[in-house]
Design a protein around this motif. Structure first.
Motif, PDB file in Angstrom:
ATOM      1  N   LEU A 112      -2.106  -7.583  -4.988  1.00  0.00           N
ATOM      2  CA  LEU A 112      -2.827  -6.981  -6.114  1.00  0.00           C
ATOM      3  C   LEU A 112      -4.290  -6.717  -5.768  1.00  0.00           C
ATOM      4  O   LEU A 112      -4.831  -5.648  -6.076  1.00  0.00           O
ATOM      5  CB  LEU A 112      -2.721  -7.896  -7.335  1.00  0.00           C
ATOM      6  N   VAL A 113      -4.942  -7.687  -5.129  1.00  0.00           N
ATOM      7  CA  VAL A 113      -6.345  -7.507  -4.765  1.00  0.00           C
ATOM      8  C   VAL A 113      -6.483  -6.394  -3.726  1.00  0.00           C
ATOM      9  O   VAL A 113      -7.396  -5.558  -3.810  1.00  0.00           O
ATOM     10  CB  VAL A 113      -6.944  -8.826  -4.241  1.00  0.00           C
ATOM     11  N   ASP A 114      -5.582  -6.354  -2.755  1.00  0.00           N
ATOM     12  CA  ASP A 114      -5.658  -5.314  -1.733  1.00  0.00           C
ATOM     13  C   ASP A 114      -5.510  -3.928  -2.342  1.00  0.00           C
ATOM     14  O   ASP A 114      -6.225  -2.992  -1.951  1.00  0.00           O
ATOM     15  CB  ASP A 114      -4.575  -5.532  -0.677  1.00  0.00           C
ATOM     16  N   GLN A 115      -4.603  -3.762  -3.292  1.00  0.00           N
ATOM     17  CA  GLN A 115      -4.450  -2.462  -3.936  1.00  0.00           C
ATOM     18  C   GLN A 115      -5.723  -2.077  -4.685  1.00  0.00           C
ATOM     19  O   GLN A 115      -6.162  -0.922  -4.625  1.00  0.00           O
ATOM     20  CB  GLN A 115      -3.255  -2.482  -4.887  1.00  0.00           C
ATOM     21  N   ALA A 116      -6.328  -3.029  -5.379  1.00  0.00           N
ATOM     22  CA  ALA A 116      -7.570  -2.735  -6.105  1.00  0.00           C
ATOM     23  C   ALA A 116      -8.681  -2.330  -5.146  1.00  0.00           C
ATOM     24  O   ALA A 116      -9.422  -1.365  -5.393  1.00  0.00           O
ATOM     25  CB  ALA A 116      -7.997  -3.945  -6.931  1.00  0.00           C
ATOM     26  N   VAL A 117      -8.815  -3.058  -4.041  1.00  0.00           N
ATOM     27  CA  VAL A 117      -9.859  -2.737  -3.066  1.00  0.00           C
ATOM     28  C   VAL A 117      -9.580  -1.392  -2.398  1.00  0.00           C
ATOM     29  O   VAL A 117     -10.507  -0.611  -2.126  1.00  0.00           O
ATOM     30  CB  VAL A 117      -9.975  -3.869  -2.028  1.00  0.00           C
TER      31      VAL A 117
ATOM     32  N   LEU B 109       0.921   4.803  -4.636  1.00  0.00           N
ATOM     33  CA  LEU B 109       0.536   6.068  -4.009  1.00  0.00           C
ATOM     34  C   LEU B 109       0.325   7.157  -5.066  1.00  0.00           C
ATOM     35  O   LEU B 109      -0.573   7.992  -4.943  1.00  0.00           O
ATOM     36  CB  LEU B 109       1.604   6.501  -3.003  1.00  0.00           C
ATOM     37  N   THR B 110       1.146   7.131  -6.116  1.00  0.00           N
ATOM     38  CA  THR B 110       0.971   8.107  -7.204  1.00  0.00           C
ATOM     39  C   THR B 110      -0.354   7.885  -7.918  1.00  0.00           C
ATOM     40  O   THR B 110      -1.106   8.836  -8.190  1.00  0.00           O
ATOM     41  CB  THR B 110       2.128   7.994  -8.201  1.00  0.00           C
ATOM     42  N   LEU B 111      -0.658   6.635  -8.230  1.00  0.00           N
ATOM     43  CA  LEU B 111      -1.929   6.326  -8.894  1.00  0.00           C
ATOM     44  C   LEU B 111      -3.107   6.720  -8.013  1.00  0.00           C
ATOM     45  O   LEU B 111      -4.091   7.303  -8.501  1.00  0.00           O
ATOM     46  CB  LEU B 111      -1.991   4.833  -9.217  1.00  0.00           C
ATOM     47  N   ALA B 112      -3.027   6.405  -6.713  1.00  0.00           N
ATOM     48  CA  ALA B 112      -4.124   6.753  -5.803  1.00  0.00           C
ATOM     49  C   ALA B 112      -4.358   8.263  -5.793  1.00  0.00           C
ATOM     50  O   ALA B 112      -5.510   8.722  -5.787  1.00  0.00           O
ATOM     51  CB  ALA B 112      -3.811   6.253  -4.398  1.00  0.00           C
ATOM     52  N   LYS B 113      -3.284   9.039  -5.806  1.00  0.00           N
ATOM     53  CA  LYS B 113      -3.431  10.497  -5.806  1.00  0.00           C
ATOM     54  C   LYS B 113      -4.043  10.992  -7.113  1.00  0.00           C
ATOM     55  O   LYS B 113      -4.910  11.877  -7.115  1.00  0.00           O
ATOM     56  CB  LYS B 113      -2.074  11.169  -5.585  1.00  0.00           C
ATOM     57  N   LEU B 114      -3.610  10.424  -8.235  1.00  0.00           N
ATOM     58  CA  LEU B 114      -4.173  10.829  -9.526  1.00  0.00           C
ATOM     59  C   LEU B 114      -5.670  10.540  -9.588  1.00  0.00           C
ATOM     60  O   LEU B 114      -6.451  11.352 -10.094  1.00  0.00           O
ATOM     61  CB  LEU B 114      -3.444  10.110 -10.663  1.00  0.00           C
ATOM     62  N   LEU B 115      -6.082   9.387  -9.065  1.00  0.00           N
ATOM     63  CA  LEU B 115      -7.505   9.055  -9.048  1.00  0.00           C
ATOM     64  C   LEU B 115      -8.267   9.956  -8.079  1.00  0.00           C
ATOM     65  O   LEU B 115      -9.364  10.437  -8.401  1.00  0.00           O
ATOM     66  CB  LEU B 115      -7.687   7.590  -8.650  1.00  0.00           C
ATOM     67  N   ARG B 116      -7.675  10.192  -6.928  1.00  0.00           N
ATOM     68  CA  ARG B 116      -8.323  11.032  -5.917  1.00  0.00           C
ATOM     69  C   ARG B 116      -8.500  12.465  -6.423  1.00  0.00           C
ATOM     70  O   ARG B 116      -9.527  13.108  -6.161  1.00  0.00           O
ATOM     71  CB  ARG B 116      -7.486  11.017  -4.644  1.00  0.00           C
ATOM     72  N   ASP B 117      -7.513  12.971  -7.144  1.00  0.00           N
ATOM     73  CA  ASP B 117      -7.570  14.344  -7.655  1.00  0.00           C
ATOM     74  C   ASP B 117      -8.388  14.469  -8.935  1.00  0.00           C
ATOM     75  O   ASP B 117      -8.603  15.581  -9.426  1.00  0.00           O
ATOM     76  CB  ASP B 117      -6.148  14.867  -7.917  1.00  0.00           C
TER      77      ASP B 117
ATOM     78  N   ARG C  53       0.829  -1.210   0.000  1.00  0.00           N
ATOM     79  CA  ARG C  53       0.000   0.000   0.000  1.00  0.00           C
ATOM     80  C   ARG C  53       0.861   1.257   0.000  1.00  0.00           C
ATOM     81  O   ARG C  53       0.355   2.354  -0.274  1.00  0.00           O
ATOM     82  CB  ARG C  53      -0.905   0.027   1.225  1.00  0.00           C
ATOM     83  N   TRP C  54       2.145   1.112   0.321  1.00  0.00           N
ATOM     84  CA  TRP C  54       3.039   2.265   0.436  1.00  0.00           C
ATOM     85  C   TRP C  54       4.035   2.342  -0.714  1.00  0.00           C
ATOM     86  O   TRP C  54       4.945   3.169  -0.681  1.00  0.00           O
ATOM     87  CB  TRP C  54       3.766   2.216   1.783  1.00  0.00           C
ATOM     88  N   ASP C  55       3.872   1.506  -1.744  1.00  0.00           N
ATOM     89  CA  ASP C  55       4.727   1.616  -2.920  1.00  0.00           C
ATOM     90  C   ASP C  55       4.490   2.953  -3.610  1.00  0.00           C
ATOM     91  O   ASP C  55       3.342   3.416  -3.721  1.00  0.00           O
ATOM     92  CB  ASP C  55       4.422   0.481  -3.906  1.00  0.00           C
ATOM     93  N   SER C  56       5.553   3.557  -4.104  1.00  0.00           N
ATOM     94  CA  SER C  56       5.427   4.902  -4.677  1.00  0.00           C
ATOM     95  C   SER C  56       4.545   4.926  -5.909  1.00  0.00           C
ATOM     96  O   SER C  56       3.796   5.892  -6.131  1.00  0.00           O
ATOM     97  CB  SER C  56       6.815   5.462  -5.013  1.00  0.00           C
ATOM     98  N   ASP C  57       4.604   3.873  -6.742  1.00  0.00           N
ATOM     99  CA  ASP C  57       3.749   3.882  -7.934  1.00  0.00           C
ATOM    100  C   ASP C  57       2.278   3.813  -7.552  1.00  0.00           C
ATOM    101  O   ASP C  57       1.425   4.501  -8.135  1.00  0.00           O
ATOM    102  CB  ASP C  57       4.127   2.756  -8.890  1.00  0.00           C
TER     103      ASP C  57
END
Length: 262
Positions: free
Chosen positions: A185-190, A135-143, A129-133
């Motif tokens: 992978l599933v945890d990141q998707a969820v 976290l970057t994707l999560a921010k792009l989706l959040r924004d 959950r703390w991988d930089s890629d």
């Protein structure tokens, strides 16, 4: 009772294989307020060589009830996660379980209920959950930078054509690539999109001499029949073609893949 402000919390780490030695022990030692006090392992010499003589070594089965332990971290082969976590919770310990949390929903529910009954914290170790890629994707989706997502593909590719003699590649419960990389992978998707409406899995053993899954593709479907889509409306149709031949809508899919031959 003690608080973190008064004294470090004593951590007992069960398992000192790759995950225990490479991930958990260094993270515990680097976290303020935590003290790696004991390790459950059958190889006391290996633990002493890596951590020094100040860390007490217990037989694995004894660490959940060892005295003066506040938190138990479980980094054993997957089939032992449930019994060790349950024993630690019943002994009044807080528990962190490496992924996968358990091998089935019944085990998982039992652990959650035991933690609630004991009034203890129960958590799953999901370091990716703390991988930089991610976290970057999560921010792009959040924004809202990428707009409304309709498909996400995420994969782990490894080239390991030879089956190694280790439990992760054996034939025992919880072995294989789905249990190893699938939880990440599933945890990141969820974490990004919540629980899917449906999931399908295609898994195989492709290498010569393989004893457990070494390739998989999982598809998580969001916004299917009867589920809210991105606009908050319900999907039409049923599974496959619905009344009048209308296919079930699935406005977003997450495709997760892992292979040791890529």
């Amino acid at each position: 009772g003690r608080t973190m402000a008064e004294v470090d919390l004593n951590v007992g780490l069960i398992g000192f294989g790759f995950a225990g030695q490479t991930f958990h022990a260094p993270l515990i030692r680097a976290t303020p307020g935590l003290r790696l006090a004991a390790v459950g392992s059958s190889d006391a010499a290996r633990v002493a060589a890596a951590l020094g003589e100040s860390v007490v070594v217990h037989p694995t089965r004894d660490l959940p009830t060892a005295p003066d332990i506040d938190i138990v971290v479980i980094a054993t082969p997957n089939e032992f996660h449930f019994p060790l976590a349950l024993a630690a919770l019943k002994a009044g310990r807080h528990v962190v379980v490496d992924k996968p949390f358990a091998l089935n929903a019944e085990e998982a529910s039992t652990l959650v209920e035991a933690a609630a009954a004991a009034g203890r914290v129960l958590s799953v170790f999901h370091n990716r959950r703390w991988d930089s890629d991610f976290l970057t994707l999560a921010k792009l989706l959040r924004d809202g930078t990428v707009g409304r997502p309709v498909e996400l593909q995420s994969a782990f590719d490894r080239f390991r054509p030879t089956v190694r003699a280790r439990w992760r590649e054996g034939a025992g419960p919880g072995a294989g690539l789905w249990w190893d990389l699938g939880p990440h992978l599933v945890d990141q998707a969820v974490a990004l999109f919540g629980a899917p409406d449906a999931i399908s899995l295609d898994a195989a053993m492709l290498r010569d001499g393989a004893q457990s899954t070494d390739w998989f593709v999982a598809t998580l479907r969001y916004g299917g029949a009867g589920a809210p889509d991105a606009a908050g409306e319900e999907g039409e149709g049923g599974a496959g073609a619905g009344a009048g031949g209308t296919p079930a809508r699935s406005p977003m899919r997450v495709v997760l893949r892992a292979s040791v031959l890529s």
